[in-house]
Write an enzyme that holds these catalytic residues in place. Structure first.
Site, PDB file in Angstrom:
ATOM      1  N   GLY A   9       2.011 -79.868-143.541  1.00 59.11           N
ATOM      2  CA  GLY A   9       3.245 -80.290-142.863  1.00 59.11           C
ATOM      3  C   GLY A   9       4.524 -79.857-143.559  1.00 59.11           C
ATOM      4  N   ILE A  13       5.318 -74.086-139.268  1.00 59.63           N
ATOM      5  CA  ILE A  13       5.083 -74.769-137.983  1.00 59.63           C
ATOM      6  C   ILE A  13       4.869 -76.267-138.232  1.00 59.63           C
ATOM      7  N   GLY A  14       4.172 -76.586-139.338  1.00 62.25           N
ATOM      8  CA  GLY A  14       3.894 -77.990-139.654  1.00 62.25           C
ATOM      9  C   GLY A  14       5.171 -78.813-139.758  1.00 62.25           C
ATOM     10  N   ASP A  34       0.159 -82.030-148.267  1.00 60.94           N
ATOM     11  CA  ASP A  34       0.413 -80.593-148.455  1.00 60.94           C
ATOM     12  C   ASP A  34       0.323 -80.256-149.946  1.00 60.94           C
ATOM     13  N   THR A  37       1.976 -74.917-151.791  1.00 62.20           N
ATOM     14  CA  THR A  37       1.767 -73.557-152.291  1.00 62.20           C
ATOM     15  C   THR A  37       3.117 -72.843-152.214  1.00 62.20           C
ATOM     16  N   ASP A  61      -4.401 -81.163-152.102  1.00 62.08           N
ATOM     17  CA  ASP A  61      -5.145 -80.005-151.596  1.00 62.08           C
ATOM     18  C   ASP A  61      -6.159 -80.517-150.560  1.00 62.08           C
ATOM     19  N   THR A 127      -5.494 -69.545-134.372  1.00 60.36           N
ATOM     20  CA  THR A 127      -4.664 -68.360-134.114  1.00 60.36           C
ATOM     21  C   THR A 127      -5.299 -67.393-133.110  1.00 60.36           C
ATOM     22  N   ASP A 128      -4.447 -66.656-132.412  1.00 61.01           N
ATOM     23  CA  ASP A 128      -4.952 -65.626-131.488  1.00 61.01           C
ATOM     24  C   ASP A 128      -5.642 -64.482-132.243  1.00 61.01           C
ATOM     25  N   TYR A 152      -7.947 -62.861-143.403  1.00 55.48           N
ATOM     26  CA  TYR A 152      -7.265 -64.053-142.861  1.00 55.48           C
ATOM     27  C   TYR A 152      -7.929 -64.499-141.560  1.00 55.48           C
ATOM     28  N   LYS A 156      -9.967 -67.983-140.621  1.00 57.40           N
ATOM     29  CA  LYS A 156      -9.569 -68.906-139.547  1.00 57.40           C
ATOM     30  C   LYS A 156     -10.711 -69.085-138.545  1.00 57.40           C
ATOM     31  N   HIS A 278      -4.920 -52.756-139.237  1.00 55.68           N
ATOM     32  CA  HIS A 278      -3.872 -53.413-138.435  1.00 55.68           C
ATOM     33  C   HIS A 278      -4.285 -53.554-136.966  1.00 55.68           C
TER      34      HIS A 278
HETATM   35  P1  NAD Z   1       2.786 -71.609-143.619  1.00 59.63           P
HETATM   36  O1  NAD Z   1       2.184 -70.578-144.496  1.00 59.63           O
HETATM   37  O2  NAD Z   1       4.256 -71.592-143.361  1.00 59.63           O
HETATM   38  O3  NAD Z   1       2.436 -73.058-144.196  1.00 59.63           O
HETATM   39  C1  NAD Z   1       1.163 -73.425-144.625  1.00 59.63           C
HETATM   40  C2  NAD Z   1       1.283 -74.784-145.299  1.00 59.63           C
HETATM   41  O4  NAD Z   1      -0.029 -75.178-145.721  1.00 59.63           O
HETATM   42  C3  NAD Z   1       2.170 -74.764-146.549  1.00 59.63           C
HETATM   43  O5  NAD Z   1       3.024 -75.874-146.539  1.00 59.63           O
HETATM   44  C4  NAD Z   1       1.178 -74.837-147.693  1.00 59.63           C
HETATM   45  O6  NAD Z   1       1.700 -75.469-148.851  1.00 59.63           O
HETATM   46  C5  NAD Z   1       0.046 -75.647-147.059  1.00 59.63           C
HETATM   47  N1  NAD Z   1      -1.253 -75.430-147.710  1.00 59.63           N
HETATM   48  C6  NAD Z   1      -1.841 -74.232-147.998  1.00 59.63           C
HETATM   49  N2  NAD Z   1      -3.028 -74.424-148.601  1.00 59.63           N
HETATM   50  C7  NAD Z   1      -3.215 -75.776-148.662  1.00 59.63           C
HETATM   51  C8  NAD Z   1      -4.252 -76.597-149.154  1.00 59.63           C
HETATM   52  N3  NAD Z   1      -5.342 -76.077-149.723  1.00 59.63           N
HETATM   53  N4  NAD Z   1      -4.121 -77.923-149.045  1.00 59.63           N
HETATM   54  C9  NAD Z   1      -3.000 -78.469-148.488  1.00 59.63           C
HETATM   55  N5  NAD Z   1      -1.985 -77.750-148.031  1.00 59.63           N
HETATM   56  C10 NAD Z   1      -2.081 -76.412-148.103  1.00 59.63           C
HETATM   57  O7  NAD Z   1       1.964 -71.584-142.281  1.00 59.63           O
HETATM   58  P2  NAD Z   1       2.421 -71.603-140.745  1.00 59.63           P
HETATM   59  O8  NAD Z   1       2.877 -70.260-140.367  1.00 59.63           O
HETATM   60  O9  NAD Z   1       3.282 -72.783-140.504  1.00 59.63           O
HETATM   61  O10 NAD Z   1       1.001 -71.847-140.046  1.00 59.63           O
HETATM   62  C11 NAD Z   1       0.480 -73.144-139.884  1.00 59.63           C
HETATM   63  C12 NAD Z   1      -0.869 -73.058-139.188  1.00 59.63           C
HETATM   64  O11 NAD Z   1      -0.712 -72.411-137.942  1.00 59.63           O
HETATM   65  C13 NAD Z   1      -1.896 -72.235-139.965  1.00 59.63           C
HETATM   66  O12 NAD Z   1      -3.142 -72.865-139.825  1.00 59.63           O
HETATM   67  C14 NAD Z   1      -1.889 -70.878-139.267  1.00 59.63           C
HETATM   68  O13 NAD Z   1      -3.141 -70.250-139.385  1.00 59.63           O
HETATM   69  C15 NAD Z   1      -1.596 -71.292-137.846  1.00 59.63           C
HETATM   70  N6  NAD Z   1      -0.887 -70.309-137.022  1.00 59.63           N
HETATM   71  C16 NAD Z   1       0.281 -69.742-137.452  1.00 59.63           C
HETATM   72  C17 NAD Z   1       0.970 -68.870-136.612  1.00 59.63           C
HETATM   73  C18 NAD Z   1       2.277 -68.236-137.032  1.00 59.63           C
HETATM   74  O14 NAD Z   1       2.778 -67.369-136.310  1.00 59.63           O
HETATM   75  N7  NAD Z   1       2.893 -68.618-138.122  1.00 59.63           N
HETATM   76  C19 NAD Z   1       0.455 -68.560-135.353  1.00 59.63           C
HETATM   77  C20 NAD Z   1      -0.764 -69.141-134.958  1.00 59.63           C
HETATM   78  C21 NAD Z   1      -1.409 -70.026-135.791  1.00 59.63           C
HETATM   79  O1  DAU Z   2      -0.878 -63.988-134.252  1.00 63.31           O
HETATM   80  C1  DAU Z   2      -0.751 -65.196-134.970  1.00 63.31           C
HETATM   81  C2  DAU Z   2      -0.595 -64.859-136.421  1.00 63.31           C
HETATM   82  O2  DAU Z   2       0.713 -64.301-136.567  1.00 63.31           O
HETATM   83  C3  DAU Z   2      -0.769 -66.046-137.359  1.00 63.31           C
HETATM   84  O3  DAU Z   2      -2.076 -66.524-137.246  1.00 63.31           O
HETATM   85  C4  DAU Z   2      -0.479 -65.638-138.805  1.00 63.31           C
HETATM   86  O4  DAU Z   2      -0.538 -66.758-139.658  1.00 63.31           O
HETATM   87  C5  DAU Z   2       0.901 -65.028-138.868  1.00 63.31           C
HETATM   88  O5  DAU Z   2       1.142 -64.542-140.177  1.00 63.31           O
HETATM   89  C6  DAU Z   2       1.047 -63.899-137.862  1.00 63.31           C
HETATM   90  O6  DAU Z   2       0.232 -62.751-138.249  1.00 63.31           O
HETATM   91  P1  DAU Z   2       0.752 -61.247-138.093  1.00 63.31           P
HETATM   92  O7  DAU Z   2       0.018 -60.385-139.029  1.00 63.31           O
HETATM   93  O8  DAU Z   2       0.828 -60.851-136.670  1.00 63.31           O
HETATM   94  O9  DAU Z   2       2.261 -61.517-138.589  1.00 63.31           O
HETATM   95  P2  DAU Z   2       3.250 -60.683-139.522  1.00 63.31           P
HETATM   96  O10 DAU Z   2       4.574 -61.360-139.439  1.00 63.31           O
HETATM   97  O11 DAU Z   2       2.688 -60.429-140.870  1.00 63.31           O
HETATM   98  O12 DAU Z   2       3.330 -59.285-138.768  1.00 63.31           O
HETATM   99  C7  DAU Z   2       3.741 -59.218-137.417  1.00 63.31           C
HETATM  100  C8  DAU Z   2       3.703 -57.752-136.993  1.00 63.31           C
HETATM  101  O13 DAU Z   2       4.707 -57.036-137.726  1.00 63.31           O
HETATM  102  C9  DAU Z   2       2.392 -57.074-137.306  1.00 63.31           C
HETATM  103  O14 DAU Z   2       2.104 -56.142-136.268  1.00 63.31           O
HETATM  104  C10 DAU Z   2       2.658 -56.348-138.617  1.00 63.31           C
HETATM  105  C11 DAU Z   2       4.132 -55.983-138.524  1.00 63.31           C
HETATM  106  N1  DAU Z   2       4.870 -55.974-139.815  1.00 63.31           N
HETATM  107  C12 DAU Z   2       4.739 -57.018-140.642  1.00 63.31           C
HETATM  108  C13 DAU Z   2       5.406 -57.064-141.846  1.00 63.31           C
HETATM  109  C14 DAU Z   2       5.271 -58.244-142.788  1.00 63.31           C
HETATM  110  C15 DAU Z   2       5.693 -54.884-140.117  1.00 63.31           C
HETATM  111  O15 DAU Z   2       5.829 -53.926-139.341  1.00 63.31           O
HETATM  112  N2  DAU Z   2       6.357 -54.931-141.315  1.00 63.31           N
HETATM  113  C16 DAU Z   2       6.248 -55.965-142.191  1.00 63.31           C
HETATM  114  O16 DAU Z   2       6.892 -55.914-143.275  1.00 63.31           O
END
Ligand code: NAD
Ligand code: DAU
Length: 339
Positions: A9, A13-14, A34, A37, A61, A127-128, A152, A156, A278
């Site tokens: 949290g 997103i949390g 949380d 990290t 953790d 995640t998708d 990753y 998941k 990728h």
């Molecule tokens: P984030 O990396 O911003 O945050 C992750 C949080 O989890 C952090 O606060 C971290 O401290 C905590 N954490 C990590 N390891 C832990 C552990 N062992 N115990 C307790 N806490 C721990 O992540 P986010 O982008 O907010 O994503 C949240 C969730 O949504 C994840 O499960 C991710 O897979 C999923 N998700 C993210 C996206 C996206 O676009 N960001 C899209 C789809 C799904």
């Molecule tokens: O699709 C959902 C996922 O989206 C989540 O489950 C993941 O937690 C989240 O990190 C995200 O994954 P992506 O790999 O899609 O996200 P990222 O922001 O790393 O990259 C988005 C796109 O942009 C991907 O096609 C890679 C590209 N990219 C990324 C970075 C970091 C770049 O071109 N340059 C960059 O520096």
């Protein structure tokens, strides 16, 4: 549903979800659990700390069985929403161990707790990416096989499968959402959108992977939170729900729009060596969650505009992060990668 454990949290997103739930449901109490990290940040929750009668923070953790058990008991938790995860694909390519520990084993620990305490609902935020790369003209449905391609996404998927197993074998009332790329306030600037926005503000090049023609479904974080809320309250136990706008954007177009919104030149875009393995395209069919009454409230352009504005207005938040340890990571990730 009254006492919700929100793991992860303090992340992106949390923390948006915590704020959303506390505002929407005045009778709910939230315990954020949380590990803090590099991606966890109590600054993300500053404004909810004042709600001390309904909000508790525990540093821990999700792999720590004892502490998870203690928190479940002491706070009489009846609902778990698991956001805790290692989340960055590029970091999973540098080392997968922490991903397997948190995203798979940690999920198992929470499911055990859910089983022992007979929770009303365990919700897994997934995640998708578990569907893998999607060919043009197709959108993933929830029954599709999983084709994970990065450490990753494989981790998941492991978490998702464990959730289904605990539902099937022990009747734990599990739901799963598979969300698309989310953007908005408090996203750690390693993910592409906040990375590009903050680099552009400082006139630092935007490292675009490969040809930049990869496609993502970028959705606004509050739409993602609302979708989880809808599934939590209206979704059926044992079911999976895709959660995204259903509209994809090419990375190069996303980068160009960021630069246009900030009044910066396109010459800041620098193509760099591509990410190994990728996935070129993700695409979700979201009919199932729409049937529960959810719909996305922001177009990609609206979501990006709001996000850019937030980073422009909140330099206090990201400038602290973009220092020491962050630049170490940045160097490792991007140095020598220019094409
Ligand atoms: P984030 O990396 O911003 O945050 C992750 C949080 O989890 C952090 O606060 C971290 O401290 C905590 N954490 C990590 N390891 C832990 C552990 N062992 N115990 C307790 N806490 C721990 O992540 P986010 O982008 O907010 O994503 C949240 C969730 O949504 C994840 O499960 C991710 O897979 C999923 N998700 C993210 C996206 C996206 O676009 N960001 C899209 C789809 C799904
Ligand atoms: O699709 C959902 C996922 O989206 C989540 O489950 C993941 O937690 C989240 O990190 C995200 O994954 P992506 O790999 O899609 O996200 P990222 O922001 O790393 O990259 C988005 C796109 O942009 C991907 O096609 C890679 C590209 N990219 C990324 C970075 C970091 C770049 O071109 N340059 C960059 O520096």
């Amino acid at each position: 549903m009254q006492n919700i454990l929100i793991t992860g949290g303090a992340g992106f997103i949390g923390s948006n979800f915590v704020r959303y739930i506390l505002n929407k449901y005045p009778d709910y109490r939230v315990v954020v659990y949380d590990k803090l990290t590099y991606a966890g940040n109590l600054d993300n929750l500053r404004d909810v700390e004042k709600l001390s009668d309904r909000y508790t923070f525990v540093k821990g953790d999700i792999c720590d069985e004892k502490l998870v058990d203690q928190v479940m008991r002491e706070h009489q938790i009846d609902t778990i929403v698991n956001f805790a995860a290692e989340t960055h694909v590029d970091r999973s390519l540098m080392g997968a161990g922490s991903f397997i520990k948190t995203d798979v084993y940690g999920t198992y620990v929470l499911l055990e707790a859910a089983k022992k305490y007979g929770v009303e609902r365990y919700h897994q935020v997934s995640t998708d990416e578990v569907y893998g790369e999607i060919p043009p003209g197709y959108s993933s449905v929830e029954t599709d096989p999983l084709h994970t391609r990065s450490p990753y996404s494989a981790s998941k998927a492991g978490g998702d499968l464990m959730c289904i197993a605990y539902h099937t074998s022990f009747g734990v009332p599990v739901t799963i959402t598979r969300g698309s790329n989310s953007i908005g306030p408090y996203q750690y600037p390693e993910k592409v959108v906040p990375l590009f926005i903050t680099n552009a503000i400082d006139d630092i090049p935007l490292p675009l992977y490969g040809d930049g023609l990869q496609m993502r479904d970028y959705q606004y974080v509050l739409d993602h939170c609302e979708g989880i809320d809808v599934v939590l309250h209206k979704g059926k136990a044992g079911e999976i729900y895709n959660l995204g706008t259903g509209v994809e954007t090419r990375n190069i177009d996303m980068a160009r729009l960021i630069l246009r919104l900030l009044g910066k030149p396109e010459s800041l875009i620098k193509h760099v060596r591509d990410r190994p393995g990728h996935d070129r395209r993700y695409s979700l069919n979201c009919d199932k969650i729409k049937a529960l009454g959810w719909h996305s409230r922001h177009t990609f352009e609206q979501a990006l505009e709001k996000t850019v504005r937030w980073y422009v207005d909140n330099e206090w938040w990201w400038r602290k992060i973009k220092s020491g340890e962050y630049w170490e990571y940045y160097k490792k990730q991007y140095e020598g990668r220019e094409l």
